[in-house]
Write a protein that holds these residues in place. Sequence first.
Motif, PDB file in Angstrom:
ATOM      1  N   UNK A  58       0.797  -1.227   0.000  1.00  0.00           N
ATOM      2  CA  UNK A  58       0.000   0.000   0.000  1.00  0.00           C
ATOM      3  C   UNK A  58       0.832   1.282   0.000  1.00  0.00           C
ATOM      4  N   UNK A  59       1.908   1.297   0.730  1.00  0.00           N
ATOM      5  CA  UNK A  59       2.662   2.545   0.807  1.00  0.00           C
ATOM      6  C   UNK A  59       3.480   2.822  -0.438  1.00  0.00           C
ATOM      7  N   UNK A  60       3.840   1.751  -1.126  1.00  0.00           N
ATOM      8  CA  UNK A  60       4.524   1.987  -2.389  1.00  0.00           C
ATOM      9  C   UNK A  60       3.519   2.496  -3.433  1.00  0.00           C
ATOM     10  N   UNK A  61       2.317   1.988  -3.315  1.00  0.00           N
ATOM     11  CA  UNK A  61       1.268   2.492  -4.209  1.00  0.00           C
ATOM     12  C   UNK A  61       1.047   3.989  -3.975  1.00  0.00           C
ATOM     13  N   UNK A  62       0.976   4.362  -2.707  1.00  0.00           N
ATOM     14  CA  UNK A  62       0.786   5.772  -2.360  1.00  0.00           C
ATOM     15  C   UNK A  62       1.902   6.629  -2.953  1.00  0.00           C
ATOM     16  N   UNK A  63       3.106   6.103  -2.873  1.00  0.00           N
ATOM     17  CA  UNK A  63       4.269   6.819  -3.405  1.00  0.00           C
ATOM     18  C   UNK A  63       4.118   7.082  -4.905  1.00  0.00           C
ATOM     19  N   UNK A  64       3.672   6.081  -5.650  1.00  0.00           N
ATOM     20  CA  UNK A  64       3.520   6.267  -7.094  1.00  0.00           C
ATOM     21  C   UNK A  64       2.449   7.322  -7.387  1.00  0.00           C
ATOM     22  N   UNK A  65       1.418   7.343  -6.561  1.00  0.00           N
ATOM     23  CA  UNK A  65       0.367   8.350  -6.771  1.00  0.00           C
ATOM     24  C   UNK A  65       0.876   9.753  -6.485  1.00  0.00           C
ATOM     25  N   UNK A  66       1.704   9.870  -5.436  1.00  0.00           N
ATOM     26  CA  UNK A  66       2.252  11.188  -5.116  1.00  0.00           C
ATOM     27  C   UNK A  66       3.169  11.691  -6.231  1.00  0.00           C
ATOM     28  N   UNK A  67       3.977  10.802  -6.753  1.00  0.00           N
ATOM     29  CA  UNK A  67       4.886  11.196  -7.835  1.00  0.00           C
ATOM     30  C   UNK A  67       4.085  11.557  -9.083  1.00  0.00           C
ATOM     31  N   UNK A  68       3.044  10.778  -9.336  1.00  0.00           N
ATOM     32  CA  UNK A  68       2.192  11.058 -10.487  1.00  0.00           C
ATOM     33  C   UNK A  68       1.574  12.460 -10.394  1.00  0.00           C
ATOM     34  N   UNK A  69       1.097  12.772  -9.195  1.00  0.00           N
ATOM     35  CA  UNK A  69       0.489  14.095  -9.005  1.00  0.00           C
ATOM     36  C   UNK A  69       1.524  15.198  -9.119  1.00  0.00           C
ATOM     37  N   UNK A  70       2.689  14.927  -8.547  1.00  0.00           N
ATOM     38  CA  UNK A  70       3.760  15.920  -8.613  1.00  0.00           C
ATOM     39  C   UNK A  70       4.144  16.182 -10.069  1.00  0.00           C
ATOM     40  N   UNK A  71       4.238  15.120 -10.849  1.00  0.00           N
ATOM     41  CA  UNK A  71       4.579  15.266 -12.261  1.00  0.00           C
ATOM     42  C   UNK A  71       3.535  16.120 -12.973  1.00  0.00           C
ATOM     43  N   UNK A  72       2.258  15.877 -12.655  1.00  0.00           N
ATOM     44  CA  UNK A  72       1.191  16.640 -13.296  1.00  0.00           C
ATOM     45  C   UNK A  72       1.276  18.119 -12.914  1.00  0.00           C
ATOM     46  N   UNK A  73       1.556  18.374 -11.633  1.00  0.00           N
ATOM     47  CA  UNK A  73       1.643  19.770 -11.188  1.00  0.00           C
ATOM     48  C   UNK A  73       2.854  20.472 -11.813  1.00  0.00           C
ATOM     49  N   UNK A  74       3.953  19.740 -11.944  1.00  0.00           N
ATOM     50  CA  UNK A  74       5.146  20.325 -12.568  1.00  0.00           C
ATOM     51  C   UNK A  74       4.869  20.661 -14.027  1.00  0.00           C
ATOM     52  N   UNK A  75       4.103  19.769 -14.651  1.00  0.00           N
ATOM     53  CA  UNK A  75       3.807  19.920 -16.071  1.00  0.00           C
ATOM     54  C   UNK A  75       2.778  21.021 -16.321  1.00  0.00           C
ATOM     55  N   UNK A  76       1.733  21.024 -15.471  1.00  0.00           N
ATOM     56  CA  UNK A  76       0.565  21.860 -15.783  1.00  0.00           C
ATOM     57  C   UNK A  76       0.508  23.194 -15.045  1.00  0.00           C
ATOM     58  N   UNK A  77       1.367  23.395 -14.065  1.00  0.00           N
ATOM     59  CA  UNK A  77       1.301  24.654 -13.317  1.00  0.00           C
ATOM     60  C   UNK A  77       2.684  25.305 -13.260  1.00  0.00           C
ATOM     61  N   UNK A  78       2.690  26.532 -12.756  1.00  0.00           N
ATOM     62  CA  UNK A  78       3.964  27.240 -12.588  1.00  0.00           C
ATOM     63  C   UNK A  78       4.372  27.275 -11.118  1.00  0.00           C
ATOM     64  N   UNK A  79       3.723  26.452 -10.301  1.00  0.00           N
ATOM     65  CA  UNK A  79       4.029  26.484  -8.875  1.00  0.00           C
ATOM     66  C   UNK A  79       5.491  26.136  -8.611  1.00  0.00           C
ATOM     67  N   UNK A  80       6.099  26.845  -7.650  1.00  0.00           N
ATOM     68  CA  UNK A  80       7.480  26.507  -7.269  1.00  0.00           C
ATOM     69  C   UNK A  80       7.572  25.044  -6.833  1.00  0.00           C
ATOM     70  N   UNK A  81       8.728  24.437  -7.060  1.00  0.00           N
ATOM     71  CA  UNK A  81       8.891  23.015  -6.760  1.00  0.00           C
ATOM     72  C   UNK A  81       8.630  22.708  -5.287  1.00  0.00           C
ATOM     73  N   UNK A  86      11.883  11.519  -6.061  1.00  0.00           N
ATOM     74  CA  UNK A  86      11.427  11.846  -7.420  1.00  0.00           C
ATOM     75  C   UNK A  86      12.468  11.405  -8.444  1.00  0.00           C
ATOM     76  N   UNK A  87      13.720  11.709  -8.147  1.00  0.00           N
ATOM     77  CA  UNK A  87      14.789  11.345  -9.075  1.00  0.00           C
ATOM     78  C   UNK A  87      14.980   9.828  -9.126  1.00  0.00           C
ATOM     79  N   UNK A  88      14.864   9.201  -7.947  1.00  0.00           N
ATOM     80  CA  UNK A  88      14.999   7.736  -7.896  1.00  0.00           C
ATOM     81  C   UNK A  88      13.969   7.059  -8.786  1.00  0.00           C
ATOM     82  N   UNK A  89      12.770   7.573  -8.783  1.00  0.00           N
ATOM     83  CA  UNK A  89      11.682   6.921  -9.499  1.00  0.00           C
ATOM     84  C   UNK A  89      11.632   7.306 -10.972  1.00  0.00           C
ATOM     85  N   UNK A  90      11.789   8.606 -11.245  1.00  0.00           N
ATOM     86  CA  UNK A  90      11.615   9.041 -12.630  1.00  0.00           C
ATOM     87  C   UNK A  90      12.923   9.142 -13.397  1.00  0.00           C
TER      88      UNK A  90
END
Lengths: 134, 164
Positions: free
Chosen positions: B59-82, B101-105
């Motif tokens: 479960x916690x690894x699943x959560x991690x993938x979801x967080x990275x997925x969301x982070x990627x979307x925010x990096x892509x779609x918004x101008x919010x600071x990292x 983030x770097x480990x995964x992507x």
Amino acid sequence: MSQFVGVSGIYVRDQDEALSFYVDKLGFTVHTDARNGDYRWLTVQCPEQPTFQLGLFKPQPPTVDEATAETLDEVVAKGAMPPLVLLVDDCRAAFEHFRRSGVEFTQEPIERYGSVDASFRDPSGNGWKLIQAR
Amino acid sequence: MAGRPTSQDPKLLRRLLRAKDRMDAASHEEWPVERLATVSGVSEAHFARSFKEAFGVPPHRYLLTRRIERAKALLRDTDQPIIDVAFQTGWNSLGTFGRIFRDITGESPSQLRARERTAHHQLTMVPHCFVSAAHRPNLKMAVSEKRRKDAGDNGSPPDDTEVS
């Protein structure tokens, strides 16, 4: 020559439960409910879309063998079936209405990309997007 | 590990799916096993094992993938600071976020943002959530394991903290 999709089906774990969900909670109407022995052909439709029927099918012999039926029930329960989209003219209003009816929402309405969308699941695990038609 | 895994009761699977859905809906929140087990109506001891059996990842690894997925979307779609992206997606420290983030992507958040900005997207006709799922990191091993592998087993001692 013209052609269009008349029936497309989803797997449900229990047809009575599914019927109650799609008719009582979502407002679909029954198109066909025909039994032949243990087999039940059950389709519902949106009243405003009379040319399309959504089949609510139980994976079971003789259509599939017992082990395959079990596997299919599991796959549906894991939420692994392909996405379904229900278009509405007002996503927030539909969300409030369905939620009051007891629909299990997995995402509240979010406004994005020029529309509003929410997500819910049926009792079996089929996932629906509720999208405001543009 | 070949062949069909042991079958699980569809009713149990449906309840486990509810826990997965809840993580999807609020991946920035903390999801200790106790909370997830309550959502699924199973014991804590039973939950993690059943979840992994059902969905292939703990479960916690699943959560991690979801967080990275969301982070990627925010990096892509918004101008919010990292740093805002990091906090918004559930990390308590920018350092941990950047490292995982770097480990995964395979790239840093700023590298990903720069690359996505220049890429041409043709997914505008696909409902957003499905695009999002298509970009979900396919994490098949623990982050610590991936890190060890990438470092050729010579790196610093592994940090097993996957989710803060």
